[in-house]
Design a protein around this motif. Structure first.
Motif, PDB file in Angstrom:
ATOM      1  N   HIS A  58       0.967  -1.078  -0.050  1.00 33.66           N
ATOM      2  CA  HIS A  58      -0.092   0.207   0.082  1.00 33.66           C
ATOM      3  C   HIS A  58       0.840   1.323   0.030  1.00 33.66           C
ATOM      4  O   HIS A  58       1.953   1.351  -0.026  1.00 33.66           O
ATOM      5  CB  HIS A  58      -0.877   0.108   1.192  1.00 33.66           C
ATOM      6  CG  HIS A  58      -0.407  -0.168   2.493  1.00 33.66           C
ATOM      7  ND1 HIS A  58       0.645  -0.915   3.141  1.00 33.66           N
ATOM      8  CD2 HIS A  58      -0.760   1.041   3.593  1.00 33.66           C
ATOM      9  CE1 HIS A  58       0.710  -0.488   4.180  1.00 33.66           C
ATOM     10  NE2 HIS A  58       0.257   0.350   4.707  1.00 33.66           N
ATOM     11  N   ASP A  62       5.782   4.277   4.911  1.00 29.79           N
ATOM     12  CA  ASP A  62       6.906   3.538   5.491  1.00 29.79           C
ATOM     13  C   ASP A  62       6.633   2.064   4.784  1.00 29.79           C
ATOM     14  O   ASP A  62       7.409   1.267   4.882  1.00 29.79           O
ATOM     15  CB  ASP A  62       6.497   3.048   7.029  1.00 29.79           C
ATOM     16  CG  ASP A  62       4.962   2.442   7.230  1.00 29.79           C
ATOM     17  OD1 ASP A  62       3.859   3.027   6.439  1.00 29.79           O
ATOM     18  OD2 ASP A  62       4.880   1.467   8.032  1.00 29.79           O
ATOM     19  N   HIS A  63       6.030   2.070   3.606  1.00 31.42           N
ATOM     20  CA  HIS A  63       5.996   0.946   2.735  1.00 31.42           C
ATOM     21  C   HIS A  63       6.166   1.296   1.270  1.00 31.42           C
ATOM     22  O   HIS A  63       6.637   0.623   0.566  1.00 31.42           O
ATOM     23  CB  HIS A  63       4.433   0.375   2.615  1.00 31.42           C
ATOM     24  CG  HIS A  63       4.089  -0.336   4.044  1.00 31.42           C
ATOM     25  ND1 HIS A  63       4.257  -1.459   4.299  1.00 31.42           N
ATOM     26  CD2 HIS A  63       3.737   0.486   5.192  1.00 31.42           C
ATOM     27  CE1 HIS A  63       4.061  -1.778   5.584  1.00 31.42           C
ATOM     28  NE2 HIS A  63       3.640  -0.531   6.295  1.00 31.42           N
ATOM     29  N   ASP A 139       0.556  -4.801   7.388  1.00 31.67           N
ATOM     30  CA  ASP A 139      -0.436  -3.686   8.177  1.00 31.67           C
ATOM     31  C   ASP A 139      -1.821  -4.100   7.757  1.00 31.67           C
ATOM     32  O   ASP A 139      -2.163  -4.245   6.157  1.00 31.67           O
ATOM     33  CB  ASP A 139      -0.262  -2.344   7.439  1.00 31.67           C
ATOM     34  CG  ASP A 139       0.965  -1.652   7.622  1.00 31.67           C
ATOM     35  OD1 ASP A 139       2.034  -2.203   7.749  1.00 31.67           O
ATOM     36  OD2 ASP A 139       0.821  -0.469   7.840  1.00 31.67           O
ATOM     37  N   HIS A 200       6.867  -5.729  11.235  1.00 31.67           N
ATOM     38  CA  HIS A 200       6.115  -4.209  11.338  1.00 31.67           C
ATOM     39  C   HIS A 200       5.885  -3.965  12.763  1.00 31.67           C
ATOM     40  O   HIS A 200       4.862  -3.613  13.278  1.00 31.67           O
ATOM     41  CB  HIS A 200       4.807  -4.389  10.421  1.00 31.67           C
ATOM     42  CG  HIS A 200       4.367  -2.780  10.333  1.00 31.67           C
ATOM     43  ND1 HIS A 200       3.269  -2.094  11.271  1.00 31.67           N
ATOM     44  CD2 HIS A 200       4.456  -2.139   9.362  1.00 31.67           C
ATOM     45  CE1 HIS A 200       3.032  -1.056  10.555  1.00 31.67           C
ATOM     46  NE2 HIS A 200       3.710  -0.875   9.397  1.00 31.67           N
TER      47      HIS A 200
END
Ligand code: ZN
Ligand code: ZN
Length: 240
Positions: A58, A62-63, A139, A200
């Motif tokens: 997504h 942070d991705h 996530d 994560h």
């Protein structure tokens, strides 16, 4: 398929030697390498990883933020993620559609829609190589088609943001945020997944007494017939 947890930290300020940078997973198979997610703090290191492709879950920074200056390879993401990172200078864009598998380096990727964020809709990936498969969702608040996503999976790699339900919220009647570790263990127990790793890692883990918390989680998992541990930076697993 070899799974390397390059880094395992959530989008938090805290870090420690076990969880230094944003979560990123490197999958190697038959001489090829695929990077899943590339957060903000991966921008400089990305070219040195020499991946054949980057696959995104997504658009949260942070991705995906590590791609803001470009990528040395094709990038795979859903239409919703492409919309959110439209201004990134990425020449080779491939669009991922949920439940439509695609092959990279001999690994079959199948995206499943997740509940996580209305602004940055997320997917998890069911990834198969030979006889083994894993599900990766760093996530998530929930998986829409959980049974289909987890059926026959050898390893579930889930969201270590929260031990309790403090990071869940409802927006426009949709569950958003991060499912607690215990909830994810329940899903795995119900769907017959016996090995679980949490990446994560968030505020509940990184600044805390990880060894103690990990023991509690492992004990709770064992009661449900599941082996569960927290991943740390550099952890490698061979799946045969
Ligand atoms: Zn996110
Ligand atoms: Zn995240």
């Amino acid at each position: 398929m070899k799974v390397t947890f390059l880094c395992t930290r959530a989008y938090i300020d805290a870090s420690n030697p076990l969880h230094r940078r944003h979560s990123a997973l490197l999958l190697a198979n038959g001489g090829g390498r695929v990077l899943v997610d590339c957060g903000l703090d991966w921008a400089e290191a990305l070219p040195g990883l020499h991946p054949e492709a980057v696959v995104l879950t997504h658009a949260h920074a942070d991705h995906s933020g590590g791609l803001a200056s470009g990528a040395p390879c094709p990038v795979y993401a859903t239409a919703a993620t492409w919309e959110a990172i439209a201004d990134y200078p990425l020449a080779e864009r491939e669009t991922v559609e949920p439940r439509r598998p695609f092959s990279l380096c001999g690994m079959l990727f199948e995206a499943f829609a997740l509940r996580h964020s209305l602004r940055a809709p997320a997917v998890g990936y069911r990834i198969r190589a030979g006889e083994t498969s894993l599900f990766y969702a760093p996530d998530l608040a929930a998986i829409d088609e959980r049974r289909e996503a987890l059926a026959g999976v050898d390893l579930y790699i889930g969201d270590g943001s929260a031990l309790h339900d403090g990071l869940l919220r409802v927006e426009e009647e949709t569950l958003c945020g991060h499912a607690p570790v215990a909830t994810q263990l329940g899903w795995c127990a119900r769907e017959g997944v016996q090995r679980v790793l949490f990446t994560h890692c968030g505020e509940a883990i990184v600044p805390g007494e990880e060894a103690v918390l990990a023991e509690e989680v492992a004990a709770e998992a064992l009661q449900r017939g599941v082996l569960a541990i927290f991943a740390h930076d550099g952890m490698e697993i061979e799946l045969h």
